[in-house]
Design a protein around this motif. Structure first.
Motif, PDB file in Angstrom:
ATOM      1  N   LEU A  58      45.991  42.095  31.695  1.00  0.00           N
ATOM      2  CA  LEU A  58      44.928  42.007  30.695  1.00  0.00           C
ATOM      3  C   LEU A  58      44.320  43.383  30.480  1.00  0.00           C
ATOM      4  O   LEU A  58      43.902  44.041  31.447  1.00  0.00           O
ATOM      5  N   SER A  59      44.254  43.820  29.239  1.00  0.00           N
ATOM      6  CA  SER A  59      43.491  45.028  28.962  1.00  0.00           C
ATOM      7  C   SER A  59      42.059  44.814  29.442  1.00  0.00           C
ATOM      8  O   SER A  59      41.477  43.740  29.229  1.00  0.00           O
ATOM      9  N   PRO A  60      41.440  45.808  30.091  1.00  0.00           N
ATOM     10  CA  PRO A  60      40.038  45.641  30.509  1.00  0.00           C
ATOM     11  C   PRO A  60      39.099  45.311  29.354  1.00  0.00           C
ATOM     12  O   PRO A  60      38.049  44.714  29.582  1.00  0.00           O
ATOM     13  N   THR A  61      39.488  45.649  28.124  1.00  0.00           N
ATOM     14  CA  THR A  61      38.598  45.374  26.987  1.00  0.00           C
ATOM     15  C   THR A  61      38.520  43.894  26.648  1.00  0.00           C
ATOM     16  O   THR A  61      37.583  43.476  25.959  1.00  0.00           O
ATOM     17  N   ILE A  62      39.495  43.094  27.083  1.00  0.00           N
ATOM     18  CA  ILE A  62      39.441  41.650  26.809  1.00  0.00           C
ATOM     19  C   ILE A  62      39.332  40.832  28.087  1.00  0.00           C
ATOM     20  O   ILE A  62      39.142  39.618  28.033  1.00  0.00           O
ATOM     21  N   ALA A  63      39.442  41.496  29.238  1.00  0.00           N
ATOM     22  CA  ALA A  63      39.481  40.758  30.505  1.00  0.00           C
ATOM     23  C   ALA A  63      38.217  39.959  30.747  1.00  0.00           C
ATOM     24  O   ALA A  63      38.272  38.819  31.222  1.00  0.00           O
ATOM     25  N   GLY A  64      37.067  40.530  30.438  1.00  0.00           N
ATOM     26  CA  GLY A  64      35.817  39.811  30.666  1.00  0.00           C
ATOM     27  C   GLY A  64      35.742  38.524  29.868  1.00  0.00           C
ATOM     28  O   GLY A  64      35.296  37.490  30.372  1.00  0.00           O
ATOM     29  N   ALA A  65      36.176  38.574  28.601  1.00  0.00           N
ATOM     30  CA  ALA A  65      36.146  37.378  27.761  1.00  0.00           C
ATOM     31  C   ALA A  65      37.092  36.308  28.296  1.00  0.00           C
ATOM     32  O   ALA A  65      36.766  35.118  28.310  1.00  0.00           O
ATOM     33  N   VAL A  66      38.276  36.712  28.755  1.00  0.00           N
ATOM     34  CA  VAL A  66      39.267  35.753  29.249  1.00  0.00           C
ATOM     35  C   VAL A  66      38.865  35.175  30.597  1.00  0.00           C
ATOM     36  O   VAL A  66      38.956  33.962  30.831  1.00  0.00           O
ATOM     37  N   LEU A  67      38.390  36.039  31.492  1.00  0.00           N
ATOM     38  CA  LEU A  67      38.094  35.592  32.853  1.00  0.00           C
ATOM     39  C   LEU A  67      36.747  34.896  32.977  1.00  0.00           C
ATOM     40  O   LEU A  67      36.554  34.071  33.865  1.00  0.00           O
ATOM     41  N   GLY A  68      35.810  35.255  32.122  1.00  0.00           N
ATOM     42  CA  GLY A  68      34.471  34.688  32.231  1.00  0.00           C
ATOM     43  C   GLY A  68      33.516  35.576  32.996  1.00  0.00           C
ATOM     44  O   GLY A  68      32.324  35.278  33.085  1.00  0.00           O
ATOM     45  N   VAL A  69      34.021  36.675  33.567  1.00  0.00           N
ATOM     46  CA  VAL A  69      33.183  37.673  34.243  1.00  0.00           C
ATOM     47  C   VAL A  69      33.722  39.044  33.864  1.00  0.00           C
ATOM     48  O   VAL A  69      34.930  39.207  33.676  1.00  0.00           O
ATOM     49  N   PRO A  70      32.868  40.061  33.733  1.00  0.00           N
ATOM     50  CA  PRO A  70      33.361  41.400  33.412  1.00  0.00           C
ATOM     51  C   PRO A  70      34.146  41.987  34.570  1.00  0.00           C
ATOM     52  O   PRO A  70      33.885  41.671  35.739  1.00  0.00           O
ATOM     53  N   PRO A  71      35.134  42.849  34.273  1.00  0.00           N
ATOM     54  CA  PRO A  71      35.915  43.468  35.344  1.00  0.00           C
ATOM     55  C   PRO A  71      35.065  44.203  36.371  1.00  0.00           C
ATOM     56  O   PRO A  71      35.483  44.344  37.530  1.00  0.00           O
ATOM     57  N   ALA A  72      33.871  44.657  35.972  1.00  0.00           N
ATOM     58  CA  ALA A  72      33.004  45.364  36.919  1.00  0.00           C
ATOM     59  C   ALA A  72      32.659  44.495  38.118  1.00  0.00           C
ATOM     60  O   ALA A  72      32.438  45.005  39.217  1.00  0.00           O
ATOM     61  N   GLU A  73      32.613  43.185  37.933  1.00  0.00           N
ATOM     62  CA  GLU A  73      32.298  42.296  39.045  1.00  0.00           C
ATOM     63  C   GLU A  73      33.453  42.175  40.026  1.00  0.00           C
ATOM     64  O   GLU A  73      33.264  41.733  41.164  1.00  0.00           O
ATOM     65  N   LEU A  74      34.649  42.575  39.597  1.00  0.00           N
ATOM     66  CA  LEU A  74      35.788  42.612  40.512  1.00  0.00           C
ATOM     67  C   LEU A  74      35.760  43.895  41.332  1.00  0.00           C
ATOM     68  O   LEU A  74      36.299  43.944  42.437  1.00  0.00           O
ATOM     69  N   ASP A  75      35.137  44.946  40.765  1.00  0.00           N
ATOM     70  CA  ASP A  75      34.946  46.219  41.461  1.00  0.00           C
ATOM     71  C   ASP A  75      36.254  46.747  42.042  1.00  0.00           C
ATOM     72  O   ASP A  75      36.306  47.251  43.159  1.00  0.00           O
ATOM     73  N   GLY A  76      37.339  46.632  41.267  1.00  0.00           N
ATOM     74  CA  GLY A  76      38.625  47.143  41.724  1.00  0.00           C
ATOM     75  C   GLY A  76      39.264  46.320  42.813  1.00  0.00           C
ATOM     76  O   GLY A  76      40.292  46.696  43.369  1.00  0.00           O
ATOM     77  N   GLY A  77      38.664  45.160  43.140  1.00  0.00           N
ATOM     78  CA  GLY A  77      39.164  44.345  44.232  1.00  0.00           C
ATOM     79  C   GLY A  77      39.859  43.086  43.764  1.00  0.00           C
ATOM     80  O   GLY A  77      40.385  43.008  42.661  1.00  0.00           O
TER      81      GLY A  77
END
Length: 286
Positions: free
Chosen positions: A97-116
């Motif tokens: 997933l491109s980070p630009t659409i990942a938040g919309a698809v996952l329901g949380v922004p990629p920042a909450e994954l913090d690279g993990g």
């Protein structure tokens, strides 16, 4: 399904015949009877792994953390070479997933994954297990890709988009192969540097300079895989010199540039994600 053979590794690999209906989504399918421990190589995308086989993939971190089953990983997972995957009778659909659409698809922004890493159950609950069940029941890989794509499209439609300025900055970094001067991006979108850095980090999960380093590394790694000259790669990709390229590759993978092509997680890319890598040598397929 084709066979990826690289050293002792032998995997079944399937690719969709049509692009995803969601811009920023690419997929591949894998079947592996015995997945010996492989190092995860960082990639500038959010990885969604949906397993549906009799076995279950296991991801280990050098620090001692372990995850099983369907997973979501933030952009750049594996930087330092300390994340490994293994398992038996693994069958899965892997989505980038491109980070630009990942938040919309996952329901949380990629920042909450913090690279993990988080389990998909943590994000989607019962919807995650239902998807795995439907993939297991599907009669073919095209059906599995269609099921996955339909779910991603629905979630993308209902999710929140990132700021247009942030999406533009990300695309600029990607299209430049990580060579874009990130100091000038804020001026080009008409924002202050502080605002762009803050919004970029909160919405995509990493700051612009880290994003540029990751994209530049990925571009260089695939050219190394294709057998291109190291000095030419360093010059073309915007590294100061070969020593700079060497340091970055070691920082992101834990191995030297000459060993990158021996990493199965990266070497499968020309087969699993055709068109996303530079032309050159490709692993054997049957």
């Amino acid at each position: 399904m084709r066979t990826f053979v690289h050293g002792a590794a032998s995997w079944g690999v399937a690719c969709p015949s049509e692009p995803s209906r969601v811009a920023g989504v690419t997929m591949a399918g894998f079947r592996v009877r015995d997945l010996d421990a492989i190092r995860l190589v960082p990639h500038p995308a959010v990885m969604l792994l949906v397993e549906f086989g009799a076995g279950s993939p296991v991801v280990d971190r050098a620090a001692g953390r372990r995850w099983r089953g369907s997973l979501v990983a933030g952009p750049g997972l594996g930087a330092d070479g300390g994340v490994w995957a293994r398992g038996e009778d693994v069958a899965c659909v892997q989505v980038r997933l491109s980070p630009t659409i990942a938040g919309a698809v996952l329901g949380v922004p990629p920042a909450e994954l913090d690279g993990g890493i988080v389990t998909l159950d943590e994000l989607w609950g019962r919807e995650a297990s239902r998807l795995g069940e439907r993939l297991a029941e599907a009669p073919s890989w095209p059906d599995r890709f269609a099921l996955t794509d339909a779910l991603l499209a629905r979630r993308r439609r209902d999710g929140e988009a990132v700021d247009p300025e942030v999406a533009w900055a990300w695309r600029r970094i990607v299209r430049s192969g990580g060579a874009a001067r990130v100091e000038g991006l804020a001026a080009e979108v008409g924002w202050s540097r502080k605002r762009l850095w803050s919004r970029f980090r909160s919405q995509l999960g990493l700051p612009p300079k880290r994003a540029a380093r990751l994209v530049r590394f990925d571009h260089a790694a695939h050219r190394l895989l294709a057998g291109h000259d190291v000095a030419r790669i360093a010059a073309d990709a915007g590294f100061a010199d070969q020593s700079h390229l060497h340091r970055e590759v070691v920082a992101f993978t834990g191995v030297r540039p000459g060993a990158v092509a021996d990493e199965p997680f990266l070497a499968v890319d020309p087969l699993a994600w055709p068109g996303s890598t530079p032309p050159g040598r490709a692993p054997a397929a049957g």
